[in-house]
Design a protein around this motif. Structure first.
Motif, PDB file in Angstrom:
ATOM      1  N   PHE A  50       0.825  -1.208   0.000  1.00 20.24           N
ATOM      2  CA  PHE A  50       0.000   0.000   0.000  1.00 20.24           C
ATOM      3  C   PHE A  50       0.858   1.256   0.000  1.00 20.24           C
ATOM      4  O   PHE A  50       0.498   2.257  -0.630  1.00 20.24           O
ATOM      5  CB  PHE A  50      -0.940   0.008   1.211  1.00 20.24           C
ATOM      6  CG  PHE A  50      -2.162  -0.834   1.028  1.00 20.24           C
ATOM      7  CD1 PHE A  50      -2.922  -0.752  -0.133  1.00 20.24           C
ATOM      8  CD2 PHE A  50      -2.575  -1.709   2.016  1.00 20.24           C
ATOM      9  CE1 PHE A  50      -4.058  -1.515  -0.296  1.00 20.24           C
ATOM     10  CE2 PHE A  50      -3.712  -2.489   1.854  1.00 20.24           C
ATOM     11  CZ  PHE A  50      -4.451  -2.392   0.696  1.00 20.24           C
ATOM     12  N   ALA A  51       1.990   1.217   0.726  1.00 19.66           N
ATOM     13  CA  ALA A  51       2.879   2.373   0.740  1.00 19.66           C
ATOM     14  C   ALA A  51       3.357   2.676  -0.667  1.00 19.66           C
ATOM     15  O   ALA A  51       3.464   3.832  -1.077  1.00 19.66           O
ATOM     16  CB  ALA A  51       4.066   2.114   1.663  1.00 19.66           C
ATOM     17  N   GLN A  56       3.432   6.799  -0.272  1.00 19.05           N
ATOM     18  CA  GLN A  56       3.516   7.347   1.074  1.00 19.05           C
ATOM     19  C   GLN A  56       4.552   6.540   1.833  1.00 19.05           C
ATOM     20  O   GLN A  56       4.447   5.323   1.900  1.00 19.05           O
ATOM     21  CB  GLN A  56       2.182   7.195   1.794  1.00 19.05           C
ATOM     22  CG  GLN A  56       1.090   8.071   1.263  1.00 19.05           C
ATOM     23  CD  GLN A  56       0.875   9.249   2.158  1.00 19.05           C
ATOM     24  OE1 GLN A  56       1.166   9.183   3.343  1.00 19.05           O
ATOM     25  NE2 GLN A  56       0.382  10.346   1.606  1.00 19.05           N
ATOM     26  N   GLY A  59       3.735   4.158   5.402  1.00 22.57           N
ATOM     27  CA  GLY A  59       3.468   2.733   5.469  1.00 22.57           C
ATOM     28  C   GLY A  59       4.734   1.932   5.710  1.00 22.57           C
ATOM     29  O   GLY A  59       4.733   0.953   6.464  1.00 22.57           O
TER      30      GLY A  59
ATOM     31  N   ALA B 174      -3.513  -1.920   8.574  1.00 26.82           N
ATOM     32  CA  ALA B 174      -2.925  -1.959   7.232  1.00 26.82           C
ATOM     33  C   ALA B 174      -3.995  -1.759   6.169  1.00 26.82           C
ATOM     34  O   ALA B 174      -3.798  -1.015   5.199  1.00 26.82           O
ATOM     35  CB  ALA B 174      -2.201  -3.288   7.020  1.00 26.82           C
ATOM     36  N   PHE B 177      -5.114   1.778   6.087  1.00 26.07           N
ATOM     37  CA  PHE B 177      -4.108   2.548   5.354  1.00 26.07           C
ATOM     38  C   PHE B 177      -4.294   2.367   3.853  1.00 26.07           C
ATOM     39  O   PHE B 177      -4.177   3.319   3.073  1.00 26.07           O
ATOM     40  CB  PHE B 177      -2.713   2.100   5.803  1.00 26.07           C
ATOM     41  CG  PHE B 177      -1.596   2.747   5.054  1.00 26.07           C
ATOM     42  CD1 PHE B 177      -1.354   4.103   5.184  1.00 26.07           C
ATOM     43  CD2 PHE B 177      -0.781   1.999   4.221  1.00 26.07           C
ATOM     44  CE1 PHE B 177      -0.322   4.703   4.498  1.00 26.07           C
ATOM     45  CE2 PHE B 177       0.254   2.601   3.529  1.00 26.07           C
ATOM     46  CZ  PHE B 177       0.483   3.948   3.668  1.00 26.07           C
ATOM     47  N   GLY B 178      -4.628   1.159   3.460  1.00 27.59           N
ATOM     48  CA  GLY B 178      -4.846   0.910   2.034  1.00 27.59           C
ATOM     49  C   GLY B 178      -6.060   1.647   1.502  1.00 27.59           C
ATOM     50  O   GLY B 178      -6.065   2.136   0.370  1.00 27.59           O
ATOM     51  N   GLY B 181      -4.952   5.795   2.677  1.00 29.86           N
ATOM     52  CA  GLY B 181      -3.631   6.362   2.453  1.00 29.86           C
ATOM     53  C   GLY B 181      -3.059   7.089   3.645  1.00 29.86           C
ATOM     54  O   GLY B 181      -2.101   7.846   3.517  1.00 29.86           O
ATOM     55  N   THR B 183      -2.661   6.977   8.317  1.00 29.46           N
ATOM     56  CA  THR B 183      -2.947   6.276   9.573  1.00 29.46           C
ATOM     57  C   THR B 183      -3.293   7.271  10.678  1.00 29.46           C
ATOM     58  O   THR B 183      -3.266   6.914  11.846  1.00 29.46           O
ATOM     59  CB  THR B 183      -1.762   5.405  10.011  1.00 29.46           C
ATOM     60  OG1 THR B 183      -0.574   6.179   9.938  1.00 29.46           O
ATOM     61  CG2 THR B 183      -1.621   4.187   9.145  1.00 29.46           C
TER      62      THR B 183
END
Lengths: 101, 498
Positions: A50-51, A56, A59, B174, B177-178, B181, B183
């Protein structure tokens, strides 16, 4: 060739599920503990994927903290496992049953 | 300014590290009691620092990672007060000749740092770190009676299931976050309505609920609770059945009302099921327990259920009721475990309900305190337990949760049955021919611990106003941040009057 993010996510979901299954099935405490580490690494893979997708760095930073915490957990966990081996002379989950569930 | 936001945490970290450093330098035979006194002092200082934070302007510090507001201060005060009582109860109930007690107190202080960070963190990374700091210390504390097979078994069960739960919590973060984008809790709330992958967010909500459900021991994630409470030393249970749970509830409130208000229709039914199952399963299982500590473990599962009822009502009253319930729950629970850690002894030689028969004849003061805490757990008026239940159920009824409120009230009736069983045992004559086990004299610190928790329980039941006000202020800060849309509406409404 660019690997689509879905591949990473499916892989990490599979790894996480293997970890959960091993946690529930395996009888040796060390193996049970290893399956938790597998679950944490599946989470790390998700974070990195995802990072990359979001561009970003936060992550990836999260992954470092997960690693640090996993190391701390391993230190404490192995100490507890040694203590239980000294007290009971076994590492089988089914024989660590002084208290009924 | 930045340091002021984490002042209680800084005080406790310094004190904990200092004890860890001094402890090995002391001779092996020296008493470790002074380290206990020092940790009590540090906890009082942290409590005072938290109270002082109330006067700070609400705001974030360290790049928006921690936030000082009425909500975090409420839980800071709650946690510091609870740990203070648990420390006072622990000082004399542990063996004075034990040379590892320095570590014991240091671990409590450092674990408290984690709990405090959990309540003030507004970045999921810090929430996770705080959760782990508090969990890892309690894993060690649960196994502190290394010679006892039960204690170390409690420790390994707590460790394995706790880490398992943490992995679920992390996977939830996680996926959040996905989906968004970020946290950061406020940023998640802002980004969530526009996400292109809502399925990730829905899965994340479920995973986070599983992870935190383990930590607050809500059924069906409660399996570790009875074993860990039975095996761990009672002074440790006094701590870990209260403060870490309150911190986990604070995190639940912060995450679900702060980050996920826009998908509320997807998670409130999960809370409904969790609350109903926890109340029913906890109370029914408690009915058939012989061990006092196991019974209280199941009772704490039921209390987690009552608290979760407040989550289903998506309102300011709901958050305030949940915070207030957490406060009352920790006050009475830390008190009753303080009594048990003295009566049962550090090695738990008195453990069953029949062992407690006739306690009133052996030690009337202790027995009176225990009876008072039991009455509060039942929810008799003039105790904190009554108002806590009252606010939770009235918040649920306001939102039309009649089914859940009825389940809760039936459960309160079932619960009264097993609490009264213990209560009648306390005041009945000991069985013929059973050896009368002497209860040692109560020490001053234990008396102080019981006095503090009993007066807190009483005050919460007689004059709940001031603490409820603070809980409501805290709920206000949480509800506003979670509702940028509602805040905007308010601004529009206010505009013409100006």
């Amino acid at each position: 060739m660019v690997v689509p993010i879905a591949y990473y996510l499916v892989l990490s979901a599979i790894l996480f599920s293997i970890g959960v299954a091993a946690f529930l099935i395996k009888r040796n405490i060390i193996t049970v503990f290893m399956s938790i580490e597998l679950m944490l690494n599946a989470v790390n893979l998700t974070f990195v994927a995802f990072a990359h997708q979001w561009h970003q760095v936060s992550g990836q930073i999260f992954v470092f903290f997960v690693m640090v915490v996993a190391a701390a957990e391993a230190a404490v966990g192995l100490a507890i496992i040694i203590a239980i081996f000294r007290a009971r002379n076994t590492l089988n989950v089914d024989q660590v049953n002084l208290m009924k569930l | 300014m930045h340091l002021a936001c984490i002042l209680p945490e800084v005080i406790l970290t310094l004190a904990g590290v200092l004890i860890m450093l001094v402890d090995p330098l002391l001779p092996r035979t020296a008493s470790r009691k002074p380290t206990g006194w020092f940790s009590v002092l540090a906890m009082v200082a942290a409590f005072a620092a938290s109270a002082w934070q109330l006067h700070l302007a609400p705001g974030t510090a360290y790049y928006g990672v921690v936030q000082t507001d009425a909500f975090s201060v409420f839980f800071h005060l709650l946690i510091c007060g609870t740990v203070l009582v648990a420390l006072l109860a622990a000082i004399d109930s542990v063996r004075p000749e034990a040379h590892d007690m320095g570590e014991f107190f240091a671990l409590i202080l450092l674990g408290t740092v984690g709990m405090l960070l959990m309540t003030s963190a507004v970045e999921l990374l810090l929430v996770f770190i705080g959760l782990e700091i508090s969990s890892i210390s309690t894993y060690i504390l649960a196994g502190f009676r290394r010679r006892s097979g039960k204690s170390i078994e409690a420790s390994i069960k707590y460790f394995l299931l706790g880490s398992f739960a943490t992995a679920f919590f992390l996977y939830g973060i996680a996926l959040t976050f996905g989906a968004t984008g970020t946290t950061r809790i406020a940023a998640i709330a802002a980004a969530l309505p526009h996400t292109t992958t809502p399925i990730l967010a829905w899965t994340a909500v479920g995973l986070i609920l599983i992870g935190l459900g383990f930590k607050v021991s809500a059924a069906p994630f409660h399996v570790w609770t009875p074993d860990v409470y039975e095996g761990a030393p009672s002074p440790v249970v006094a701590l870990m059945s209260t403060a870490p749970k309150a911190a986990a509830f604070a995190v639940l409130l912060r995450i679900f009302y702060g980050a996920y208000p826009s998908i509320q229709q997807h998670w409130w039914s999960l809370f409904w099921v969790l609350a109903a199952v926890s109340m029913t399963l906890g109370n029914l299982a408690a009915l058939r327990q012989q061990s006092v500590k196991r019974m209280l473990a199941y009772s704490s599962i039921a209390h987690a259920g009552y608290l979760l009822v407040a989550f289903t009502s998506f309102s300011l009253q709901g958050i305030a009721a949940a915070s207030f319930y957490a406060l009352c729950y920790v006050a009475m629970n830390v008190g009753i475990f303080a009594v048990i850690s003295h009566v049962g002894g550090y090695d738990d030689h008195l453990w069953s309900i029949t062992d407690y028969r006739g306690l009133a004849y052996r030690s009337p003061v202790l027995c009176g305190a225990m009876a008072f805490f039991l009455l509060s757990l039942i929810g008799i008026p003039f105790t904190g337990g009554f108002f806590a239940k009252f606010y939770v159920f009235s918040a649920a009824l306001q939102q039309g949760m009649f089914g859940l409120a009825i389940i809760g009230l039936i459960n309160s009736g079932i619960a009264a049955f097993y609490y009264l069983r213990l209560l009648t045992a306390l005041y009945s004559k000991p069985a013929q021919g059973s050896p009368v086990l002497a209860v040692p004299r109560m020490s001053i610190t234990l008396g102080l611990a019981i006095l503090l928790s009993a007066s807190a329980t009483l005050l919460l039941g007689v004059v709940p106003r001031s603490s409820l006000d603070l809980a409501q202020r805290g709920a206000g800060t949480l509800f506003q941040t979670g509702h940028p849309a509602q805040a905007a509406v308010q601004v529009v409404n206010d505009a013409p009057s100006q």
